[in-house]
Write a protein that holds these residues in place. Structure first.
Motif, mmCIF file in Angstrom:
data_model
loop_
_atom_site.group_PDB
_atom_site.id
_atom_site.type_symbol
_atom_site.label_atom_id
_atom_site.label_comp_id
_atom_site.label_asym_id
_atom_site.label_seq_id
_atom_site.Cartn_x
_atom_site.Cartn_y
_atom_site.Cartn_z
ATOM 1 N N ARG A 220 -32.362 -17.443 15.593
ATOM 2 C CA ARG A 220 -30.964 -17.180 15.232
ATOM 3 C C ARG A 220 -30.572 -18.084 14.073
ATOM 4 N N GLU B 30 -23.841 -14.132 11.384
ATOM 5 C CA GLU B 30 -24.844 -14.699 12.290
ATOM 6 C C GLU B 30 -25.840 -13.603 12.687
ATOM 7 N N THR C 196 -27.416 -18.441 10.596
ATOM 8 C CA THR C 196 -26.179 -17.973 9.967
ATOM 9 C C THR C 196 -26.325 -18.009 8.453
ATOM 10 N N GLU D 252 -24.223 -18.043 5.094
ATOM 11 C CA GLU D 252 -22.901 -18.270 4.518
ATOM 12 C C GLU D 252 -22.977 -17.952 3.027
ATOM 13 N N SER E 171 -29.437 -12.642 14.873
ATOM 14 C CA SER E 171 -30.424 -12.986 15.900
ATOM 15 C C SER E 171 -31.541 -11.953 15.873
ATOM 16 N N LYS F 202 -18.538 -12.797 11.015
ATOM 17 C CA LYS F 202 -17.675 -13.826 11.591
ATOM 18 C C LYS F 202 -16.180 -13.535 11.477
#
Length: 220
Positions: A75, A29, A77, A79, A31, A16
Motif C-alpha cells: 500500500r 491511496e 500514497t 501525492e 493497495s 482522498k
C-alpha cells in the motif's frame, strides 16, 4: 474498488478528497497484491484530462516507478501536484472531466481507474454566468469518489507467464493468453482499446450523469 489482475491484483484505490480548490494537489491511496516478483518496474501515473477529445492535452501530474521484488500486499500514497490551468484551453477548464490513475508494465497499461471531476465555481451566480477567461482561484474540483470507472487491459508479463517454475503463474492461468501468439494484441489494437475506453467514459450519458451527481450544495 476491487479488481483482479493477473500478476498484480489491485485491491483498492482511494481518492482522498471529494472536493478541493482547482489547483490543489491530488492524493490517492493504492493497495495491491503482488503475486510474484517482477523483472521490471511498475509505472503508476496520475493523469488529469484537459480535453476529453484530445489525449494530447492530458497532464501527467505524477508518475512513479516501483520495483516489485517480493510477493504480498502493498500500500502506498501518491501525492501529485494539481492540474496546471495554463496547459488547458480556457473553454475546457470548467465542466466535467476526469482524473485517471493508471498502472503499466513494460510500457503496457494494464489497469486504469477514472474518477469523474466537475470543475465549478463556488457561487451559483458565477456558474450561471461564468467569466471568460475563467477565474482560476475561484474554481473548485468536485470528484465522484464513490463511483470510479475501472478498466483492465490484458498484457503479457514477459517470461513470467511462460515459465513452469514452481510458484510462477502458468500461461493457462492467465486470461486471454495464447501460447502461440501471446495475447495477440498489436500496438494499434492497444491504442484502439484505450481510445474506446476513453470514448465510453466521456459518452454524453456518462458526462450528463456526472454533471448531475457533482453539483455544489449552494447555501449548505
Amino acid at each position: 474498488i476491487k479488481e483482479k489482475m493477473s500478476l498484480i491484483n489491485v485491491t483498492n484505490v482511494i481518492m482522498k478528497d471529494s472536493q478541493a480548490p482547482f489547483t490543489d494537489p491530488v492524493a490517492v491511496e493504492i493497495s495491491f497484491d503482488a503475486l510474484q516478483p517482477l523483472k521490471n518496474q511498475l509505472i503508476w501515473k496520475v493523469i488529469y484530462i484537459g480535453d476529453a477529445n484530445n489525449d494530447g492535452n492530458d497532464q501527467v501530474l505524477e508518475d512513479i516507478e516501483m520495483p516489485i521484488e517480493q510477493t504480498g500486499p502493498m500500500r502506498f500514497t501518491i501525492e501529485a501536484p494539481g492540474p496546471d490551468p495554463s496547459k488547458i484551453k480556457s473553454d475546457e477548464i470548467v465542466g466535467v472531466t476526469a482524473i485517471l490513475i493508471t498502472c503499466s508494465y513494460n510500457s503496457n497499461e494494464f489497469f486504469r481507474v477514472g474518477y469523474y471531476v466537475n470543475v465549478l465555481y463556488a457561487t451559483e451566480e458565477l456558474n450561471e454566468s461564468p467569466p471568460n477567461p475563467p477565474v482560476i482561484d475561484q474554481l473548485g474540483r468536485l470528484v465522484m469518489i464513490d463511483e470510479p470507472r475501472v478498466t483492465n487491459f490484458p498484457i503479457e508479463w514477459d517470461d513470467a507467464v511462460s515459465s513452469s517454475t514452481s510458484g510462477i503463474v502458468p500461461p493457462e492461468a492467465v486470461e486471454n493468453f495464447n501460447p502461440t501468439t501471446g495475447f495477440g494484441y498489436t500496438g494499434t489494437d492497444k491504442q484502439q482499446m484505450y481510445a474506446q475506453d476513453r470514448k465510453e467514459m466521456f459518452s454524453d450519458a456518462n458526462v450528463q450523469n456526472a454533471a448531475e451527481a457533482l453539483k455544489p450544495g449552494f447555501g449548505n
